[in-house]
Design a protein around this motif. Structure first.
Motif: not given
Length: 201
Positions: A97-104
């Motif tokens: 999970v990135t700092k922006k809340g994106e899951v990848g």
């Protein structure tokens, strides 16, 4: 002569699937890259073997215990005492999970995996995938090309609210890593490596 809609429909589906998979991958940018690593079953990464053919990564079927014509060619070349670039390289993939809340999906090498494992077994830090006791990881990238290096730094421990964690896990479960890294079939790879051999000759 009418165009073959069935053939084109199949191609569209193939491209849609590829673009969807490609958009899941997260690149490590220059400088700080902060992620929360999510669990994958009872682990936090999957190991995938790749060949580099014409500057492109090709998944090696031996990742899934299957025969690989590219590895077979590399074995034949090694019999002539040739260290060949056809040998598969190993990469590791985590769902993050990135700092922006994106899951990848984040790919990395042993130089990142080793310090991650060191943190995991360090009693002061422990399991970074734990919702309550876990913590984010900062992967700091410096340099370019062959001079690229990575530092793996733990962030302060921070519990994640159950609702937010649940949303992350739900998104992670939709990422089918086996499908993303499904190798080409044997005949396709044989044609690919045949073309590579002709270019080498």
């Amino acid at each position: 002569m009418a165009i073959n809609l069935d053939k084109l429909r199949k191609k569209k589906k193939e491209l849609d699937s590829k673009m969807s998979s490609d958009s899941l991958f997260i690149r490590l940018e220059e400088g700080d890259n902060i992620f929360r690593i999510l669990p994958i079953g009872d682990d936090f990464y999957v190991e995938v073997k790749h060949h580099v053919i014409n500057r492109k990564l090709v998944v090696c079927p031996t990742t899934f215990g299957k025969k690989c014509p590219i590895c077979q060619m590399a074995d034949e070349l090694d019999q002539d005492n040739i260290e060949h670039s056809l040998r598969p390289k190993v990469r590791y993939y985590s769902i993050v999970v990135t700092k922006k809340g994106e899951v990848g999906v984040l790919g990395y090498g042993a130089s990142v995996l080793k310090p991650l494992l060191d943190l995991l077994f360090d009693s002061s830090w422990g399991d970074f995938t734990d919702r309550r006791k876990g913590y984010a990881i900062n992967i700091r990238r410096t340099g370019e090309g062959l001079n690229t290096s990575y530092s793996v730094l733990p962030r302060p421990k921070k519990p994640i609210k159950k609702e937010k964690w649940g949303k992350w896990i739900a998104k992670a479960k939709k990422i089918d890593l086996k499908k993303i890294f499904k190798p080409k079939d044997y005949d396709e790879l044989a044609k690919l490596v045949s073309g590579y051999q002709e270019a080498e000759d």
